[in-house]
Write a protein that holds these residues in place. Structure first.
Motif, PDB file in Angstrom:
ATOM      1  N   PRO A   1       0.818  -1.222   0.000  1.00  0.00           N
ATOM      2  CA  PRO A   1       0.000   0.000   0.000  1.00  0.00           C
ATOM      3  C   PRO A   1       0.848   1.267   0.000  1.00  0.00           C
ATOM      4  O   PRO A   1       1.795   1.395   0.782  1.00  0.00           O
ATOM      5  CB  PRO A   1      -0.816  -0.120   1.288  1.00  0.00           C
ATOM      6  CG  PRO A   1      -0.758  -1.571   1.660  1.00  0.00           C
ATOM      7  CD  PRO A   1       0.580  -2.036   1.207  1.00  0.00           C
ATOM      8  N   CYS A   2       0.488   2.198  -0.861  1.00  0.00           N
ATOM      9  CA  CYS A   2       1.230   3.455  -0.995  1.00  0.00           C
ATOM     10  C   CYS A   2       0.289   4.654  -0.878  1.00  0.00           C
ATOM     11  O   CYS A   2       0.178   5.461  -1.821  1.00  0.00           O
ATOM     12  CB  CYS A   2       1.959   3.490  -2.333  1.00  0.00           C
ATOM     13  SG  CYS A   2       3.139   2.152  -2.597  1.00  0.00           S
ATOM     14  N   PRO A   3      -0.399   4.798   0.257  1.00  0.00           N
ATOM     15  CA  PRO A   3      -1.315   5.932   0.402  1.00  0.00           C
ATOM     16  C   PRO A   3      -0.554   7.251   0.366  1.00  0.00           C
ATOM     17  O   PRO A   3       0.658   7.299   0.633  1.00  0.00           O
ATOM     18  CB  PRO A   3      -1.946   5.690   1.774  1.00  0.00           C
ATOM     19  CG  PRO A   3      -0.907   4.922   2.530  1.00  0.00           C
ATOM     20  CD  PRO A   3      -0.270   4.022   1.508  1.00  0.00           C
ATOM     21  N   LYS A   4      -1.245   8.308   0.042  1.00  0.00           N
ATOM     22  CA  LYS A   4      -0.624   9.634   0.045  1.00  0.00           C
ATOM     23  C   LYS A   4      -0.143   9.948   1.464  1.00  0.00           C
ATOM     24  O   LYS A   4      -0.865   9.770   2.427  1.00  0.00           O
ATOM     25  CB  LYS A   4      -1.625  10.692  -0.429  1.00  0.00           C
ATOM     26  CG  LYS A   4      -2.027  10.521  -1.890  1.00  0.00           C
ATOM     27  CD  LYS A   4      -2.994  11.606  -2.327  1.00  0.00           C
ATOM     28  CE  LYS A   4      -3.443  11.407  -3.770  1.00  0.00           C
ATOM     29  NZ  LYS A   4      -2.343  11.546  -4.730  1.00  0.00           N
TER      30      LYS A   4
ATOM     31  N   GLN B   1       8.785   5.317  -1.296  1.00  0.00           N
ATOM     32  CA  GLN B   1      10.214   5.505  -1.544  1.00  0.00           C
ATOM     33  C   GLN B   1      10.792   4.356  -2.364  1.00  0.00           C
ATOM     34  O   GLN B   1      11.688   4.553  -3.193  1.00  0.00           O
ATOM     35  CB  GLN B   1      10.967   5.630  -0.214  1.00  0.00           C
ATOM     36  CG  GLN B   1      10.849   6.995   0.459  1.00  0.00           C
ATOM     37  CD  GLN B   1       9.494   7.222   1.132  1.00  0.00           C
ATOM     38  OE1 GLN B   1       8.605   6.377   1.073  1.00  0.00           O
ATOM     39  NE2 GLN B   1       9.341   8.365   1.774  1.00  0.00           N
ATOM     40  N   ILE B   2      10.277   3.151  -2.132  1.00  0.00           N
ATOM     41  CA  ILE B   2      10.747   1.997  -2.892  1.00  0.00           C
ATOM     42  C   ILE B   2      10.396   2.162  -4.368  1.00  0.00           C
ATOM     43  O   ILE B   2      11.213   1.886  -5.257  1.00  0.00           O
ATOM     44  CB  ILE B   2      10.127   0.700  -2.324  1.00  0.00           C
ATOM     45  CG1 ILE B   2      10.684   0.429  -0.932  1.00  0.00           C
ATOM     46  CG2 ILE B   2      10.395  -0.484  -3.256  1.00  0.00           C
ATOM     47  CD1 ILE B   2      10.076  -0.776  -0.249  1.00  0.00           C
ATOM     48  N   VAL B   3       9.181   2.618  -4.637  1.00  0.00           N
ATOM     49  CA  VAL B   3       8.762   2.847  -6.018  1.00  0.00           C
ATOM     50  C   VAL B   3       9.642   3.896  -6.679  1.00  0.00           C
ATOM     51  O   VAL B   3      10.061   3.748  -7.839  1.00  0.00           O
ATOM     52  CB  VAL B   3       7.279   3.272  -6.067  1.00  0.00           C
ATOM     53  CG1 VAL B   3       6.880   3.698  -7.472  1.00  0.00           C
ATOM     54  CG2 VAL B   3       6.382   2.131  -5.594  1.00  0.00           C
TER      55      VAL B   3
ATOM     56  N   LYS C   1      13.098   2.318  -7.432  1.00  0.00           N
ATOM     57  CA  LYS C   1      13.104   1.283  -8.461  1.00  0.00           C
ATOM     58  C   LYS C   1      12.682   1.815  -9.829  1.00  0.00           C
ATOM     59  O   LYS C   1      13.237   1.408 -10.854  1.00  0.00           O
ATOM     60  CB  LYS C   1      12.177   0.129  -8.055  1.00  0.00           C
ATOM     61  CG  LYS C   1      12.712  -0.715  -6.899  1.00  0.00           C
ATOM     62  CD  LYS C   1      11.802  -1.887  -6.606  1.00  0.00           C
ATOM     63  CE  LYS C   1      12.358  -2.781  -5.515  1.00  0.00           C
ATOM     64  NZ  LYS C   1      13.619  -3.460  -5.918  1.00  0.00           N
ATOM     65  N   GLY C   2      11.697   2.698  -9.838  1.00  0.00           N
ATOM     66  CA  GLY C   2      11.159   3.160 -11.123  1.00  0.00           C
ATOM     67  C   GLY C   2      11.517   4.579 -11.491  1.00  0.00           C
ATOM     68  O   GLY C   2      11.320   4.985 -12.637  1.00  0.00           O
ATOM     69  N   GLY C   3      11.981   5.345 -10.518  1.00  0.00           N
ATOM     70  CA  GLY C   3      12.411   6.718 -10.803  1.00  0.00           C
ATOM     71  C   GLY C   3      11.380   7.778 -10.498  1.00  0.00           C
ATOM     72  O   GLY C   3      11.682   8.977 -10.567  1.00  0.00           O
ATOM     73  N   LYS C   4      10.147   7.378 -10.167  1.00  0.00           N
ATOM     74  CA  LYS C   4       9.130   8.376  -9.847  1.00  0.00           C
ATOM     75  C   LYS C   4       8.074   7.753  -8.939  1.00  0.00           C
ATOM     76  O   LYS C   4       7.894   6.540  -8.902  1.00  0.00           O
ATOM     77  CB  LYS C   4       8.471   8.905 -11.122  1.00  0.00           C
ATOM     78  CG  LYS C   4       7.923   7.827 -12.045  1.00  0.00           C
ATOM     79  CD  LYS C   4       7.422   8.423 -13.350  1.00  0.00           C
ATOM     80  CE  LYS C   4       6.960   7.313 -14.316  1.00  0.00           C
ATOM     81  NZ  LYS C   4       6.489   7.873 -15.606  1.00  0.00           N
ATOM     82  N   ARG C   5       7.402   8.604  -8.197  1.00  0.00           N
ATOM     83  CA  ARG C   5       6.317   8.157  -7.330  1.00  0.00           C
ATOM     84  C   ARG C   5       5.012   8.229  -8.114  1.00  0.00           C
ATOM     85  O   ARG C   5       4.304   9.229  -8.081  1.00  0.00           O
ATOM     86  CB  ARG C   5       6.246   9.019  -6.063  1.00  0.00           C
ATOM     87  CG  ARG C   5       7.429   8.866  -5.138  1.00  0.00           C
ATOM     88  CD  ARG C   5       7.217   9.643  -3.846  1.00  0.00           C
ATOM     89  NE  ARG C   5       8.365   9.544  -2.954  1.00  0.00           N
ATOM     90  CZ  ARG C   5       9.398  10.381  -2.949  1.00  0.00           C
ATOM     91  NH1 ARG C   5       9.402  11.395  -3.815  1.00  0.00           N
ATOM     92  NH2 ARG C   5      10.393  10.228  -2.117  1.00  0.00           N
TER      93      ARG C   5
ATOM     94  N   GLU D   1       1.702   3.056 -15.358  1.00  0.00           N
ATOM     95  CA  GLU D   1       0.579   3.225 -16.275  1.00  0.00           C
ATOM     96  C   GLU D   1      -0.361   2.023 -16.220  1.00  0.00           C
ATOM     97  O   GLU D   1       0.008   0.909 -16.606  1.00  0.00           O
ATOM     98  CB  GLU D   1       1.034   3.454 -17.721  1.00  0.00           C
ATOM     99  CG  GLU D   1       1.925   4.664 -17.920  1.00  0.00           C
ATOM    100  CD  GLU D   1       1.225   5.978 -17.581  1.00  0.00           C
ATOM    101  OE1 GLU D   1      -0.018   6.003 -17.535  1.00  0.00           O
ATOM    102  OE2 GLU D   1       1.938   6.977 -17.365  1.00  0.00           O
ATOM    103  N   SER D   2      -1.572   2.272 -15.774  1.00  0.00           N
ATOM    104  CA  SER D   2      -2.538   1.191 -15.602  1.00  0.00           C
ATOM    105  C   SER D   2      -2.795   0.429 -16.896  1.00  0.00           C
ATOM    106  O   SER D   2      -2.892  -0.802 -16.888  1.00  0.00           O
ATOM    107  CB  SER D   2      -3.853   1.744 -15.037  1.00  0.00           C
ATOM    108  OG  SER D   2      -4.394   2.741 -15.883  1.00  0.00           O
ATOM    109  N   GLN D   3      -2.895   1.132 -18.036  1.00  0.00           N
ATOM    110  CA  GLN D   3      -3.173   0.439 -19.300  1.00  0.00           C
ATOM    111  C   GLN D   3      -2.020  -0.469 -19.702  1.00  0.00           C
ATOM    112  O   GLN D   3      -2.236  -1.599 -20.178  1.00  0.00           O
ATOM    113  CB  GLN D   3      -3.449   1.441 -20.404  1.00  0.00           C
ATOM    114  CG  GLN D   3      -3.926   0.806 -21.703  1.00  0.00           C
ATOM    115  CD  GLN D   3      -5.304   0.156 -21.586  1.00  0.00           C
ATOM    116  OE1 GLN D   3      -6.322   0.825 -21.603  1.00  0.00           O
ATOM    117  NE2 GLN D   3      -5.336  -1.163 -21.455  1.00  0.00           N
ATOM    118  N   ASP D   4      -0.788  -0.045 -19.477  1.00  0.00           N
ATOM    119  CA  ASP D   4       0.371  -0.888 -19.787  1.00  0.00           C
ATOM    120  C   ASP D   4       0.391  -2.127 -18.894  1.00  0.00           C
ATOM    121  O   ASP D   4       0.724  -3.227 -19.351  1.00  0.00           O
ATOM    122  CB  ASP D   4       1.668  -0.100 -19.605  1.00  0.00           C
ATOM    123  CG  ASP D   4       1.848   0.981 -20.656  1.00  0.00           C
ATOM    124  OD1 ASP D   4       1.155   0.927 -21.700  1.00  0.00           O
ATOM    125  OD2 ASP D   4       2.667   1.896 -20.428  1.00  0.00           O
ATOM    126  N   ILE D   5       0.061  -1.942 -17.637  1.00  0.00           N
ATOM    127  CA  ILE D   5       0.029  -3.075 -16.704  1.00  0.00           C
ATOM    128  C   ILE D   5      -1.056  -4.063 -17.115  1.00  0.00           C
ATOM    129  O   ILE D   5      -0.848  -5.282 -17.094  1.00  0.00           O
ATOM    130  CB  ILE D   5      -0.205  -2.579 -15.265  1.00  0.00           C
ATOM    131  CG1 ILE D   5       1.002  -1.758 -14.779  1.00  0.00           C
ATOM    132  CG2 ILE D   5      -0.454  -3.756 -14.314  1.00  0.00           C
ATOM    133  CD1 ILE D   5       0.796  -1.089 -13.433  1.00  0.00           C
TER     134      ILE D   5
END
Length: 261
Positions: free
Chosen positions: A68-71, A78-80, A83-87, A103-107
């Motif tokens: 879970p990554c709530p605001k 921080q892990i995201v 690993k991916g370069g952006k939150r 990106e939800s559509q890519d996933i």
């Protein structure tokens, strides 16, 4: 009494959210192609984009690890970023293919390609509008729960072992539990148990098909009946850190807040 009334009001809001979504996240394949290594999904419950992904995960009947990554969250955002370069959310890590996707559509395309029956994304799930009007409306109807961190637990360490939750996306009772897990930043294994056929439709105590409930032979639900030791009912929570096994959303939410809040 007031506490129970408040819980039932939240259930009603959750029901409205499910209706707005038009039945997505209810049904799924009985014979899923589970990946060898667990999928890791970084998301938050109240996000309309994350909701799209969870609906497809339910349709494909996949089990995934949810972080879970709530605001305002301090643990997994921080892990995201590292690993991916952006939150940005949702964020999927698939160690089976080596992919890391925003990106939800890519996933969604990735999930159908690798874990769907045909490898193709059905048209219904191929062309979402850029602005998620329907899912946003559903989140608003649900009072935007599962968006923000519970500030009282920001410095609390995560449980040593992942909790386990049996659920399907459109279940209004289960949504309340997922919201609590999100706001408390508790990671967990999401075991999807969607409706596999019309005989599964309806709550455990009032299914459309009368008589004793018999799950589809060799389907995923048949295996889940063995785990629960009874007719399937969601939400069902197992906390390996304490040995607790629980049904009933109100009891589970209360337990999570007392144990981890």
């Amino acid at each position: 009494m007031l506490k129970m009334v408040n819980h039932q009001f939240k259930v009603l809001q959750s029901v409205v959210a499910s209706i707005i979504e038009g039945g997505r996240g209810v049904s799924g394949t009985p014979f899923p192609q589970q990946p060898t290594k667990p999928l890791k999904l970084y998301e938050f419950e109240g996000s309309p984009f994350c909701r799209r992904v969870r609906e497809v995960v339910t349709l494909l009947n996949l089990d995934v690890e949810i972080y879970p990554c709530p605001k305002g969250g301090q643990k997994y955002r921080q892990i995201v970023k590292s690993k991916g370069g952006k939150r940005q959310f949702p964020f999927l890590i698939d160690e089976n293919t080596g992919d890391q996707l925003y990106e939800s559509q890519d996933i969604i395309h990735h999930l159908f390609k690798h874990y769907g029956k045909t490898g193709q994304t059905p048209k219904k799930y191929s062309h979402y509008p850029k602005l998620p009007y329907v899912s946003t409306l559903a989140s608003v109807a649900n009072a935007a729960r599962g968006v923000w961190i519970n500030k009282k637990i920001i410095d609390r360490a995560a449980p040593e072992q992942l909790l386990e939750l049996w659920s399907f996306e459109a279940s209004p009772y289960t949504r309340l539990v997922r919201e609590a897990l999100c706001e408390l930043e508790i990671p967990y294994v999401l075991h999807n148990v969607p409706k596999e056929r019309w005989q599964d439709m309806g709550p455990a105590i009032l299914r459309l098909k009368p008589g004793k409930y018999i799950p589809l032979p060799n389907g995923k639900r048949e295996k889940v009946v063995e785990i629960m030791g009874r007719d399937i009912q969601v939400p069902f929570l197992i906390d390996p850190n304490t040995g607790v096994k629980m049904f009933e959303s109100a009891k589970i939410v209360d337990y999570l807040k007392k144990q981890y809040g």
